[in-house]
Every structure is written in C-alpha cells, then in structure tokens.
Design a protein around this motif. Structure first.
Motif, short mmCIF file in Angstrom:
data_model
loop_
_atom_site.label_atom_id
_atom_site.label_comp_id
_atom_site.label_asym_id
_atom_site.label_seq_id
_atom_site.Cartn_x
_atom_site.Cartn_y
_atom_site.Cartn_z
N LEU A 201 -43.68 6.93 31.28
CA LEU A 201 -42.68 7.73 30.60
C LEU A 201 -43.13 9.18 30.52
CD1 LEU A 201 -42.05 5.19 27.71
CD2 LEU A 201 -40.40 5.77 29.51
N CYS A 202 -42.16 10.09 30.52
CA CYS A 202 -42.46 11.53 30.43
C CYS A 202 -42.52 11.95 28.97
CB CYS A 202 -41.40 12.34 31.16
SG CYS A 202 -41.28 11.98 32.92
N SER A 203 -43.49 12.76 28.65
CA SER A 203 -43.65 13.22 27.27
C SER A 203 -42.71 14.37 26.92
CB SER A 203 -45.10 13.65 27.02
OG SER A 203 -45.46 14.71 27.90
N ASP A 204 -42.11 15.01 27.94
CA ASP A 204 -41.26 16.18 27.68
C ASP A 204 -39.76 15.86 27.73
OD1 ASP A 204 -41.18 15.65 30.36
OD2 ASP A 204 -41.47 17.72 31.02
N GLN A 205 -39.41 14.58 27.73
CA GLN A 205 -38.00 14.17 27.67
C GLN A 205 -37.80 13.19 26.52
OE1 GLN A 205 -36.59 12.59 31.38
NE2 GLN A 205 -37.02 14.46 32.54
N PRO A 206 -36.67 13.27 25.81
CA PRO A 206 -36.44 12.34 24.69
C PRO A 206 -36.39 10.89 25.17
CG PRO A 206 -34.43 13.50 25.25
CD PRO A 206 -35.53 14.17 26.03
N ILE A 207 -36.80 10.00 24.29
CA ILE A 207 -36.78 8.56 24.59
C ILE A 207 -35.92 7.86 23.55
CG2 ILE A 207 -38.17 6.46 24.82
CD1 ILE A 207 -40.53 8.28 25.59
N PHE A 208 -34.85 7.23 24.01
CA PHE A 208 -33.95 6.47 23.13
C PHE A 208 -34.21 4.98 23.35
CE2 PHE A 208 -30.22 9.35 21.76
CZ PHE A 208 -31.07 10.45 21.65
N MET A 209 -34.46 4.28 22.27
CA MET A 209 -34.72 2.84 22.33
C MET A 209 -33.47 2.10 21.87
SD MET A 209 -37.75 0.79 20.36
CE MET A 209 -37.88 -1.00 20.39
N ILE A 210 -33.08 1.06 22.60
CA ILE A 210 -31.92 0.24 22.24
C ILE A 210 -32.42 -1.17 22.00
CG2 ILE A 210 -29.63 -0.57 22.92
CD1 ILE A 210 -30.82 2.07 25.12
N MET A 211 -32.13 -1.73 20.85
CA MET A 211 -32.62 -3.07 20.53
C MET A 211 -31.57 -3.84 19.76
SD MET A 211 -36.29 -4.17 18.88
CE MET A 211 -35.91 -3.80 17.16
N GLY A 212 -31.25 -5.04 20.27
CA GLY A 212 -30.19 -5.83 19.66
C GLY A 212 -30.66 -7.03 18.89
N GLY A 213 -31.94 -7.12 18.58
CA GLY A 213 -32.46 -8.28 17.86
C GLY A 213 -32.86 -9.37 18.83
N ALA A 214 -33.47 -10.43 18.28
CA ALA A 214 -34.01 -11.51 19.12
C ALA A 214 -32.95 -12.16 19.99
CB ALA A 214 -34.69 -12.55 18.24
N TYR A 215 -31.68 -12.18 19.54
CA TYR A 215 -30.62 -12.87 20.27
C TYR A 215 -29.59 -11.91 20.87
CZ TYR A 215 -32.82 -16.76 17.98
OH TYR A 215 -33.75 -17.68 17.55
N GLY A 216 -29.97 -10.63 20.95
CA GLY A 216 -29.12 -9.67 21.63
C GLY A 216 -27.76 -9.49 21.01
N VAL A 217 -27.69 -9.41 19.69
CA VAL A 217 -26.39 -9.35 19.04
C VAL A 217 -25.91 -7.93 18.77
CG1 VAL A 217 -26.53 -11.63 18.00
CG2 VAL A 217 -27.49 -9.68 16.78
N LEU A 218 -26.49 -6.94 19.42
CA LEU A 218 -26.00 -5.57 19.28
C LEU A 218 -24.77 -5.42 20.16
CD1 LEU A 218 -26.31 -2.61 18.30
CD2 LEU A 218 -27.68 -2.21 20.35
N GLY A 219 -23.60 -5.37 19.54
CA GLY A 219 -22.38 -5.15 20.31
C GLY A 219 -22.39 -3.75 20.91
N GLY A 220 -22.00 -3.63 22.18
CA GLY A 220 -21.93 -2.32 22.80
C GLY A 220 -23.21 -1.84 23.43
N ALA A 221 -24.22 -2.70 23.58
CA ALA A 221 -25.50 -2.28 24.17
C ALA A 221 -25.29 -1.75 25.59
CB ALA A 221 -26.48 -3.44 24.17
N LYS A 222 -24.42 -2.40 26.32
CA LYS A 222 -24.15 -1.97 27.69
C LYS A 222 -23.50 -0.58 27.71
CE LYS A 222 -22.14 -3.77 31.99
NZ LYS A 222 -21.39 -4.91 32.58
N LYS A 223 -22.59 -0.34 26.76
CA LYS A 223 -21.94 0.96 26.64
C LYS A 223 -22.96 2.05 26.31
CE LYS A 223 -18.51 3.92 25.96
NZ LYS A 223 -17.63 4.41 27.05
N VAL A 224 -23.89 1.75 25.42
CA VAL A 224 -24.95 2.71 25.08
C VAL A 224 -25.74 3.09 26.32
CG1 VAL A 224 -27.08 3.05 23.77
CG2 VAL A 224 -25.15 1.89 22.70
N CYS A 225 -26.13 2.08 27.09
CA CYS A 225 -26.92 2.33 28.31
C CYS A 225 -26.15 3.19 29.31
CB CYS A 225 -27.32 1.00 28.96
SG CYS A 225 -28.56 0.09 28.04
N ARG A 226 -24.87 2.94 29.42
CA ARG A 226 -24.07 3.72 30.38
C ARG A 226 -23.99 5.20 29.96
NH1 ARG A 226 -21.03 2.04 34.32
NH2 ARG A 226 -20.92 -0.10 33.55
N ILE A 227 -23.80 5.43 28.67
CA ILE A 227 -23.73 6.81 28.17
C ILE A 227 -25.04 7.54 28.44
CG2 ILE A 227 -23.55 8.24 26.09
CD1 ILE A 227 -21.69 6.05 24.94
#
Length: 388
Positions: A201-227
């Motif tokens: 990873l680069c230290s000079d670029q922001p890092i956004f972490m996406i986490m939906g829990g153990a069972y992936g229940v974050l609705g819209g995770a795919k949309k977040v990744c696309r944005i």
C-alpha cells in the motif's frame, strides 16, 4: 484468589457477543494464566439444531427484512422484568444451566448475551445460584433484555447506557463504565509503515476500509467499491467480505477494471492491522465493530444501519463526531466523494474517535470482575463466621 474458575456465556448471533467474551477471556488469562475458563455458546448448549435455525433466521432477517427486526427490537425494548415474555425467557433451560454450573463450581459467571443473563439472574434472585453474575452490555443502547435485577455487576460502554440502567432502577454502584471490551490486540501500537509495506500500500494515498461483519451483511458493499474504484481522487480500498463468498466473487469485474486499487479479503483474524493502516472504515454498526474502530481511533462511515441496536450504535458514533451515517445511495456517494476532496474532515473525525472511549476496556472489566469475586468471597466468609 486461588485457582480461579470462570464460566463465560455468549452466543453466535452477529459475532459481537463472542468477540466481547473472547476479549475478556484474553484479559483474564493475561492477569491469571492459571485460570480455568469455560466459554459456552448459551443457545447451542441447549440445542445445536435450535441454535442453527435461530442463527440462520437472524442473519436472513437482518439481510433481507431489517425493518421487521427493527420493529421487534423497539417493541420489546421496554418490557418490564416481570412481563409474561420475560418470565418465559427467564426459565429457558434453567435446570440444564443450573446443573452445568453446579458441576463446574465457578467463582464467577460472565454473560455477553442477554437472554442467558436473565435465566441466571432469576436463579440468583431465588437464592438457588450462589455464584456472582456479570453482564457485559455489547451495544451503546439499553434494551430490556439486558436488564435483570439479579445481576451483580454490569459492564457498559458509555454514560448513556449507565444512565439508561439507572433509570430502570438498577443500583448505580453495580454499573461500571469501561467501554465495550475489545481484544487487547486493538490496544497495542502497531508499526503502520511495516503493515503498508506488507500489503503493498502507498503511504501518500488515503485508504478506505470496507467491512460487512463476519457474514457480509453490509448492504451496498459492492456499490461502495464501485464508487471508490472510479474515484477521480486517488484512493486505495480494502474490503473484508467475511464469510460472504458471493460478495467476494461479485467483485471480480470491479477489481479487474478499477481505476484505483482494491484489495479483497475473506474472513480475517488481523482486523487490527487493517484498521491501523486505514484512514476511515465503511461498515455496519455492531457494538464490537464500533468499539474496535474507536479503540484504533478510526473514523466510521455507517451505511444503512440495521434498525434496532445498530441504529442506536450509529447515532452514538455520529453524536460524538467520530463518524457519519448514510441512509441511501445518494448520501453514500456524496459522503465518499466529499471526504476524498476534503480529507481534513476525516482528520477531525479521527480526533473525536480518539476521545470516545476510556481505553483498556477488557483490562478494566477484568479488574472489576476480580473485585466482585473478592467481595463475594469476603461476604461468604463473614456469613460462615456468623453461623459458627
């Protein structure tokens, strides 16, 4: 204290109850390596089949009909301890639990799941159970299921929960504010540069972490990744899919065509490392996930919190300035693009996150538990002397 014996009751609904239990166990073992600790899944203890059914139903409910769960949560949030429903819950498996506890003869019982706390608290009130009970509230809101007069000690995450318990006639002397216990691993300082290098990873670029829990229940995770993948502002993304293999595979096309790098993970055991290198986390609002992020001073962006306890946890995060809540795709996209253009606002949220919790929650919880055991021992000695 001698050879300490402890029973910890949790449940595998949402993973947070188990993580809180494991954090306390880890802290106890640090202070008392010889302690005999038994960790029990309270529902599976009664019936593995029932546990599987309830767990599966719960996951499907919060994934596909979260509003229904929210209605149930709020309708049961203020039922009195002597209600018909509560009396029914308080007798579930009481004989099995009592016999099991009598066989192990523990010095203390710790509950990170509310239903089992009610069963044991009732036995305590009736004078049948002589072991002190500790209830660890794993959310930043008060629900009637956590409130049982027979509990000897409550561990809570913040002042709001403390006051909520007091308002429902719980003795304030029996409530301790420690923050929700998280693994001591989240307290240990880590070398950010080494972890960046480990994941390329680069230290000079922001890092956004996406986490939906153990069972992936974050609705819209795919949309977040696309944005984030298509962002004009350079950004690196880390997405933890948990055990949601469908989500992991669904990102193939986005990852392959991404303008900005996206790194995918399945179920991981090094969340503290990923949080260390991240600038912000986009996640669900489980009590343990919120607590772990705040312990790492990591701002939270909470997308479509599940009505009920997650909604309350999300409001807590937003109220203290440590994150934002996004309720639809328009708010999601607008917030992500805004924060990428104005990273100073992320820095402000990080400062608020760093001030949110007392720190060393698991260690403090353990200290209070040891105090309770010593008090109980002293009281038993006093009663024996009176009888003699």
């Amino acid at each position: 204290m001698g050879n300490l014996r402890v029973i910890v009751f949790s449940a595998t609904f949402g993973a947070g109850h188990v993580r809180a239990a494991e954090a306390i166990i880890e802290a106890i073992r640090t202070k008392k390596p010889s302690a005999e600790i038994t960790h029990v899944d309270s529902v599976a203890f009664l019936s593995k089949t029932l546990n599987k059914v309830i767990k599966g139903t719960y996951i499907e409910l919060i994934k596909h009909t979260p509003r229904l769960w929210g209605k149930f949560y709020y309708r049961t949030s203020k039922i009195p301890p002597d209600s018909v429903l509560q009396r029914f819950l308080n007798v579930l498996g009481r004989h099995e639990f009592f016999d099991y506890i009598e066989g192990l003869r523990p010095d203390v019982i710790i509950c990170t799941y509310p239903t089992i706390a009610g069963v044991l608290a009732q036995l305590r009130l009736q004078g049948l159970l002589q072991v002190p009970i500790v209830t660890v509230v794993t959310d930043y809101a008060v629900h009637s299921q956590w409130i049982h007069p027979g509990v000897d000690l409550y561990i809570v995450g913040n002042d709001d929960v403390f006051q909520g318990l007091v308002n429902r006639q719980i003795d304030p002397q029996r409530i301790k504010i420690t923050g929700i216990p998280v693994s001591p691993r989240f307290e240990h300082p880590l070398n950010r540069q080494e972890i960046l290098k480990q994941y390329n990873l680069c230290s000079d670029q922001p890092i956004f972490m996406i986490m939906g829990g153990a069972y992936g229940v974050l609705g819209g995770a795919k949309k977040v990744c696309r944005i984030l993948a298509d962002s004009e502002v350079p950004v690196q993304s880390l997405i933890v899919c948990g055990r949601d293999e469908k989500l992991y595979k669904s990102l193939d096309g986005i990852v392959a065509e991404a303008k900005n790098p996206i790194y995918r993970f399945g179920y991981v055991r090094n969340v503290e490392e990923l949080m260390t290198v991240s600038d912000v986390i986009i996640t669900k609002a489980g009590g343990l996930t919120v607590s772990e992020a705040l312990t790492k001073h990591l701002p939270l962006l909470i997308y479509k919190p599940i009505p009920g306890q997650e909604d309350e946890n999300a409001h807590f995060v937003q109220r203290i300035g440590a994150g934002r809540v996004m309720n639809n795709e328009e708010e999601l996209e607008e917030t992500l693009k805004h924060l990428l253009r104005y990273p100073e606002e992320i820095s402000q949220m990080r400062i608020a996150a760093s001030k949110a919790l007392p720190g060393k929650a698991a260690e403090k919880t353990t200290d209070y538990i040891f105090e309770l055991i010593n008090e109980d021992l002293s009281e038993n000695i006093r009663l024996l002397r009176m009888k003699s």
